[in-house]
Design an enzyme around this catalytic site. Structure first.
Site, PDB file in Angstrom:
ATOM      1  N   CYS A 199       0.824  -1.208   0.000  1.00 22.99           N
ATOM      2  CA  CYS A 199       0.000   0.000   0.000  1.00 22.99           C
ATOM      3  C   CYS A 199       0.860   1.261   0.000  1.00 22.99           C
ATOM      4  CB  CYS A 199      -0.919  -0.029   1.218  1.00 22.99           C
ATOM      5  SG  CYS A 199      -1.835   1.499   1.411  1.00 22.99           S
ATOM      6  N   CYS A 211      -0.432   4.104   2.131  1.00 22.20           N
ATOM      7  CA  CYS A 211      -0.211   3.993   3.580  1.00 22.20           C
ATOM      8  C   CYS A 211       1.253   4.260   3.921  1.00 22.20           C
ATOM      9  CB  CYS A 211      -0.545   2.595   4.089  1.00 22.20           C
ATOM     10  SG  CYS A 211      -1.991   1.860   3.353  1.00 22.20           S
ATOM     11  N   ASP A 212       2.176   3.758   3.110  1.00 21.96           N
ATOM     12  CA  ASP A 212       3.578   3.720   3.524  1.00 21.96           C
ATOM     13  C   ASP A 212       4.529   4.563   2.689  1.00 21.96           C
ATOM     14  OD1 ASP A 212       2.825   1.866   5.488  1.00 21.96           O
ATOM     15  OD2 ASP A 212       2.898   0.241   4.035  1.00 21.96           O
TER      16      ASP A 212
END
Ligand code: NAP
Length: 316
Positions: A137, A140-141
């Site tokens: 992701c 997200c990261d």
């Protein structure tokens, strides 16, 4: 045991675009649905950045924002939501019994909108380094890779999207694809090919993610599938974008499904092999897999459930 408190006319499993659209329609039909959130509340759009292809948002909208709006819209008409995960389903008799960590509920009808989840390469090093430089992701990261060098594995739209997004942070993004042709749509391909921060490693697979002994990604071992050559390259992060698997384990053996685990529905409907159980979204669609098509089939499932209950009432 089913009581007035734990029995619903419609129980919806999953809270992505399919589940929340089914909730919107069934709540507007005064069926007071219950939505069980599942493992990823809001579904896959929660880990997406800009959604530019959902109609009605000419400037685009962030995935989590779109899901928040869908949830609020469904709740406005009386949808109840439960933050829990289904562990067991009894589809042998009605009302259907849905067992979760926090207890059981019963549904006169059931709409399965449990979606799909990201696939992984299946390497031991990948498992050990998840959250330590390995991710599925970018949204997200990606932030953690400011000015770093990362790889994205895959050749589909997801891989192109992840790579393009990662260029906001990373110094260089290399897409590693197992063939010499991308699966991604032309427009997404063009975007990545034109991006000066993105390069490609063709005909290549990641055999190992390096850095286990340091507890952080230090590189990848890449094998060229045409020449057989194996080479190590230094990288700071690995983003895996190689497709998805439907979240249908809980209905395995209970509903008809295809060999990949997608629930089979009758054509032009969301009816499954069990009367009163309907399926929509990515749990039954291995082909279109778009937020808007998921929402569309969620609407179909709601109408199918409503008709089913109406016909049953007429028979009584
Ligand atoms: P996908 O289209 O199935 O592509 C998966 C990619 O991963 C393929 O290139 C495949 O290679 C590769 N792959 C699969 N298993 C692999 C393995 N074990 N090792 C190495 N590579 C592997 O999946 P997706 O990209 O997630 O897209 C899914 C659907 O969502 C598509 O319909 C797509 O159009 C849609 N989508 C749309 C958008 C958008 O429009 N904004 C964004 C994301 C996704 P091969 O090509 O060799 O099979």
């Amino acid at each position: 045991m089913a009581t007035d408190e734990n029995r619903y006319q419609v129980v919806i499993i999953g809270s992505g675009p399919a589940g929340l659209t089914a909730a919107l329609y069934t709540s507007r039909a005064m069926l007071s649905p219950l939505v069980i959130d599942g493992i990823e509340p809001g579904g896959q759009l929660m880990i997406t950045t800009d959604v530019d292809n959902y109609p009605g948002f000419p400037e685009g909208i962030l995935g989590p924002e779109l899901m928040d709006k869908m949830r609020k819209q469904a709740e406005r008409f009386g949808t109840k939501t439960l933050n829990d995960v289904v562990e067991e389903l009894d589809l042998s008799k009605r009302p259907f019994k849905i067992s979760m960590g926090n207890g059981d509920v019963y549904g006169d009808t059931l709409i399965i909108a449990s979606g799909a989840s990201a696939n992984w390469l299946g390497l031991e090093s990948e498992e050990k380094l998840k959250g330590r430089g390995v991710s599925a992701c970018a949204t997200c990261d990606g932030f953690f890779f400011q000015d770093k060098e990362v790889v994205v594995v895959g050749g589909g739209d997801s891989a192109m999207e992840e790579a393009t997004f990662l260029t906001k942070f990373a110094r260089r993004v290399t897409i590693i694809h197992r063939r010499d042709q991308l699966r991604a749509s032309k427009i997404m391909q063009e975007k990545s090919v034109k991006n000066p921060k993105i390069d490609f490693m063709w005909d290549s697979v990641v055999d190992e993610i390096l850095g286990v002994e340091k507890n952080e990604v230090t590189g990848v071992r890449v094998r060229n599938v045409k020449t057989g050559e194996i080479k190590d390259f230094p990288y700071d992060g690995v983003f895996v974008a190689i497709g998805h698997t439907p979240n249908t384990q809980v209905v395995k053996g209970k509903l008809e499904m295809d060999t990949n685990g997608y629930i089979t529905t009758q054509s032009h409907s969301t009816k499954t092999s069990v009367p009163g159980v309907f399926a929509c979204g990515d749990a039954q669609d291995s082909y279109y897999r778009q937020a808007v098509t998921a929402a569309g089939t969620g609407c179909m499932a709601a109408i199918d459930a409503e008709k089913f209950l109406e016909e049953e009432e007429a028979e009584d």
